[in-house]
Design an enzyme around this catalytic site. Structure first.
Site, PDB file in Angstrom:
ATOM      1  N   ASP A 109     -45.151 -62.938   9.126  1.00 14.75           N
ATOM      2  CA  ASP A 109     -43.984 -63.458   8.439  1.00 14.75           C
ATOM      3  C   ASP A 109     -43.221 -62.282   7.827  1.00 14.75           C
ATOM      4  O   ASP A 109     -43.826 -61.399   7.219  1.00 14.75           O
ATOM      5  CB  ASP A 109     -44.421 -64.420   7.327  1.00 14.75           C
ATOM      6  CG  ASP A 109     -43.626 -65.706   7.336  1.00 14.75           C
ATOM      7  OD1 ASP A 109     -42.402 -65.636   7.148  1.00 14.75           O
ATOM      8  OD2 ASP A 109     -44.229 -66.774   7.535  1.00 14.75           O
ATOM      9  N   ASP A 210     -38.258 -65.182   7.811  1.00 20.49           N
ATOM     10  CA  ASP A 210     -37.996 -66.201   6.807  1.00 20.49           C
ATOM     11  C   ASP A 210     -36.507 -66.281   6.447  1.00 20.49           C
ATOM     12  O   ASP A 210     -35.860 -65.262   6.209  1.00 20.49           O
ATOM     13  CB  ASP A 210     -38.804 -65.837   5.548  1.00 20.49           C
ATOM     14  CG  ASP A 210     -38.861 -66.960   4.547  1.00 20.49           C
ATOM     15  OD1 ASP A 210     -39.330 -68.047   4.916  1.00 20.49           O
ATOM     16  OD2 ASP A 210     -38.439 -66.749   3.394  1.00 20.49           O
ATOM     17  N   GLU A 260     -36.039 -68.008  11.221  1.00 22.88           N
ATOM     18  CA  GLU A 260     -35.933 -69.326  10.593  1.00 22.88           C
ATOM     19  C   GLU A 260     -34.484 -69.497  10.145  1.00 22.88           C
ATOM     20  O   GLU A 260     -34.014 -68.808   9.249  1.00 22.88           O
ATOM     21  CB  GLU A 260     -36.873 -69.447   9.391  1.00 22.88           C
ATOM     22  CG  GLU A 260     -36.916 -70.868   8.849  1.00 22.88           C
ATOM     23  CD  GLU A 260     -37.292 -70.982   7.380  1.00 22.88           C
ATOM     24  OE1 GLU A 260     -37.693 -72.077   6.962  1.00 22.88           O
ATOM     25  OE2 GLU A 260     -37.157 -69.994   6.631  1.00 22.88           O
ATOM     26  N   HIS A 333     -45.633 -75.189   7.756  1.00 24.52           N
ATOM     27  CA  HIS A 333     -46.125 -75.305   6.387  1.00 24.52           C
ATOM     28  C   HIS A 333     -45.110 -75.957   5.443  1.00 24.52           C
ATOM     29  O   HIS A 333     -45.417 -76.174   4.285  1.00 24.52           O
ATOM     30  CB  HIS A 333     -46.487 -73.910   5.876  1.00 24.52           C
ATOM     31  CG  HIS A 333     -45.300 -73.004   5.867  1.00 24.52           C
ATOM     32  ND1 HIS A 333     -44.669 -72.591   7.034  1.00 24.52           N
ATOM     33  CD2 HIS A 333     -44.577 -72.481   4.851  1.00 24.52           C
ATOM     34  CE1 HIS A 333     -43.637 -71.847   6.721  1.00 24.52           C
ATOM     35  NE2 HIS A 333     -43.551 -71.753   5.413  1.00 24.52           N
ATOM     36  N   ASP A 334     -43.898 -76.207   5.923  1.00 24.07           N
ATOM     37  CA  ASP A 334     -42.864 -76.835   5.087  1.00 24.07           C
ATOM     38  C   ASP A 334     -42.620 -78.301   5.462  1.00 24.07           C
ATOM     39  O   ASP A 334     -41.892 -78.999   4.753  1.00 24.07           O
ATOM     40  CB  ASP A 334     -41.524 -76.098   5.233  1.00 24.07           C
ATOM     41  CG  ASP A 334     -41.567 -74.667   4.731  1.00 24.07           C
ATOM     42  OD1 ASP A 334     -42.326 -74.380   3.784  1.00 24.07           O
ATOM     43  OD2 ASP A 334     -40.834 -73.825   5.298  1.00 24.07           O
TER      44      ASP A 334
HETATM   45  C1  GLC Z   1     -38.872 -70.574   4.050  1.00 26.02           C
HETATM   46  C2  GLC Z   1     -40.361 -70.747   4.045  1.00 26.02           C
HETATM   47  C3  GLC Z   1     -40.746 -71.528   2.826  1.00 26.02           C
HETATM   48  C4  GLC Z   1     -40.333 -70.734   1.613  1.00 26.02           C
HETATM   49  C5  GLC Z   1     -38.861 -70.347   1.658  1.00 26.02           C
HETATM   50  C6  GLC Z   1     -38.547 -69.257   0.697  1.00 26.02           C
HETATM   51  O1  GLC Z   1     -38.197 -71.756   4.189  1.00 26.02           O
HETATM   52  O2  GLC Z   1     -40.794 -71.346   5.237  1.00 26.02           O
HETATM   53  O3  GLC Z   1     -42.103 -71.851   2.797  1.00 26.02           O
HETATM   54  O4  GLC Z   1     -40.577 -71.478   0.457  1.00 26.02           O
HETATM   55  O5  GLC Z   1     -38.470 -69.873   2.914  1.00 26.02           O
HETATM   56  O6  GLC Z   1     -39.114 -68.050   1.103  1.00 26.02           O
END
Ligand code: GLC
Ligand code: CA
Length: 561
Positions: A109, A210, A260, A333-334
């Site tokens: 990540d 991220d 992402e 994980h979200d």
């Molecule tokens: C992304 C991650 C999430 C995190 C956010 C801030 O969306 O997947 O888990 O809380 O970024 O870093």
């Protein structure tokens, strides 16, 4: 020689990501090797054979860096150190070695939209206005004595936090312990590229980036002008910075990347994930996991309307064909557990059936599939009792805002939403066995184990030909054996049908039909979805009728010429 050249670098050299099947590991909840109740790197190494047996050939590791414990590792205080609860750098090196020995690559990540406020850069930056690191973050003077503008944090409340040392505000798009870096500063970008090269030189195989669509925030969204909440995603310099990163780092390694990008559209994805390899290998779009969201926020949940979900996939599959590369995911994980969300977890037979159906529906599309730990077992949402039991900063903040401050929801309504959509659902420990703590730890787990581990666990499923696990193994094998899954065109059938998701893949040599019943009732197929062929995979033992699907049924069929 060819292989060597591919390993050395150069643009486009690795399109191995097109044949990758990624297994996502959330280390804190995967396997605890030392009994302190927290999953760790040695735990991941112990379970590499399990991932290998499933058939995945890439692991995406959620953040394992030193952090301040606020947002599941997404609040990094040192990019080049392993969080002590996860182990040591030697443990990491060993994991990488052991993974590579099994032909499994590892992507990490990359969290560079923000750092923890405990990061050395931020500590310097906040010290005084003339500090050389001041401009590493986004500092603004007050507007009329208050916050610079109406920018909102994704985790509720203002995105601005006042810092007493200088009386100015810093920007945090997430928790207030996560300060946003200023990507418009050249030194910030170079420092990030250095850090990336440091990990890549260690031998890692890529990055999941991220909230990478947030790095290039438009200047006007940052002005201290009392203005409203604005969209900070995909700012005008977004692609410029990614192309720079590509030139400086990505193109020099044989690696894969996935960004992402919750704001991505088919149009912007054609840049982000373009096939000439000048930006990223692929991105995570969010449209298919937003179809059950009422317009206001993620906490309102509409029931799934299948034609809407199909339209989204159709748009992405046909829109990117020949232009850019898709990623395929239901879970991470979200996100809540997919079997509880679009399938059925209220009885065991439906759970197993619908988990397989959802796997088939996703894995036979074009793109790189991601399997989130436990998805291959059909793990379900967690029955959270009250907000006090939640360990997720997003849910906790939202509860306070919507229930206690704004009174938009009653506690019961909000808890119902959090049980359906909250991130705790994905983060309960991996269910290895029916025994105490699901075999995850010998100690006290940092987060409660789902009570249904006595029924749903890896030990019960590995080797059982009828398990969800075995079905996922077969899906991966089909992908490896049939090029049409990699290269074929996507053609949606029965677009308006509210029960059936059916499509064809066609690469000019072979045609594959995938049919899925997203309901607990029989469904009738239209003529175009009833073609003759060889069934490669299904989720019922007894052969069914050609024109009808049973509840949650799926079939993958290679069509006759
Ligand atoms: C992304 C991650 C999430 C995190 C956010 C801030 O969306 O997947 O888990 O809380 O970024 O870093
Ligand atoms: Ca541990």
């Amino acid at each position: 020689i060819k292989l060597k050249a591919r390993m050395k670098g150069g643009r486009n050299m690795g399109d191995w990501f097109k044949r990758a099947v990624v297994y996502q590991v959330y280390p804190k909840s995967f396997m605890d090797a030392n009994g302190d109740g927290i999953g760790d790197l040695r735990g991941v190494t112990e379970k590499l054979d399990y991932i290998h047996e499933l058939g995945a050939n890439v692991i995406w590791l959620n953040p394992i860096y030193k952090n301040s414990g606020v947002d599941g590792g997404y609040d990094i205080s040192d990019y080049r150190a392993i969080a002590p609860e996860f182990g040591t750098m030697e443990d990491f090196d060993e994991l990488l070695r052991q993974a590579h020995a099994r032909g499994i690559r590892i992507i990490m990540d990359l969290v560079v939209n923000h750092t923890s406020t405990e990061h050395a850069w931020f500590k310097e930056s906040r010290a005084d206005k003339d500090n050389p690191k001041r401009d590493f973050y986004v500092w603004r003077p007050p507007f009329e004595g208050g916050v610079p503008n109406g920018e909102r944090s994704v985790f509720s409340g203002s995105a601005w936090e006042k810092d007493e040392a200088t009386g100015e505000y810093y920007l945090h798009m997430f928790a207030k312990e996560q300060a946003d870096l200023n990507w418009h500063n050249e030194q910030v970008r170079q420092s990030v590229y250095d850090m990336m090269r440091w990990w890549l030189d260690k031998g890692i195989d890529g990055f999941r980036m991220d909230v990478i669509d947030m790095i290039a925030k438009p200047e006007e969204a940052l002005a201290s002008d009392g203005g409203p909440h604005r969209n900070v995603s995909t700012g005008p310099k977004e692609h410029l910075y990614l192309r720079e990163m590509n030139r400086e780092v990505l193109s020099r390694y044989n690696m894969m990347t996935v960004g992402e990008t919750s704001s991505a559209t088919v149009e912007s994805a054609a840049d982000y994930a373009n096939l000439d390899g000048s930006e990223l290998s692929m991105i995570f779009q969010f449209q298919h996991v937003s179809v059950d969201e009422a317009p206001k926020y993620k906490w309102c949940t509409d029931p799934l309307y299948l034609p809407k979900l199909k339209r989204v996939f159709d748009k992405w599959e046909t829109g990117l064909y020949g232009k850019a590369w898709n990623s395929l995911y239901w879970n991470n994980h979200d996100q809540p557990r997919i079997v509880s969300r679009f399938g059925c977890d209220s009885d065991e037979a439906s759970r197993v059936r619908s988990a397989k159906m959802l796997g088939a529906c996703l894995h036979m599309m074009q793109g790189t599939p991601y399997i989130y730990q436990g998805e291959e077992l059909g793990m379900t949402n967690y029955p959270l009792k009250s907000i006090d039991e939640s360990l997720d900063v997003e849910s906790i903040n939202a509860y306070h805002e919507l229930v206690e401050e704004k009174h938009e929801m009653t506690p019961e309504q909000m808890m119902a939403c959090i049980r359906r959509k909250g991130r705790d659902n994905a983060r309960t420990p991996m269910q290895w066995t029916a025994e105490k703590n699901a075999g995850f730890t010998q100690g006290k787990p940092w987060m409660p184990v789902n009570p249904n581990h006595t029924v749903i666990n890896a030990q019960a499923q590995v080797g059982d030909p009828n398990s969800v696990f075995s079905f996922y193994q077969k899906l991966i094998r089909v992908r490896q054996e049939y090029d049409v899954v990699i290269d074929g065109r996507f053609e949606l059938l029965m677009p308006e049908d509210e029960q059936v998701f059916a499509y064809i893949r066609d690469d000019g040599k072979q045609r594959m039909l995938v049919i899925c019943n997203f309901s607990d009732r029989d469904a009738v197929l239209t003529a175009d979805a009833q073609m003759e062929g060889q069934i490669l995979l299904g989720n019922y033992d007894e052969e069914g009728e050609k024109r009808k699907l049973r509840p949650w049924e799926t079939r993958i069929v290679i069509l006759k010429e």
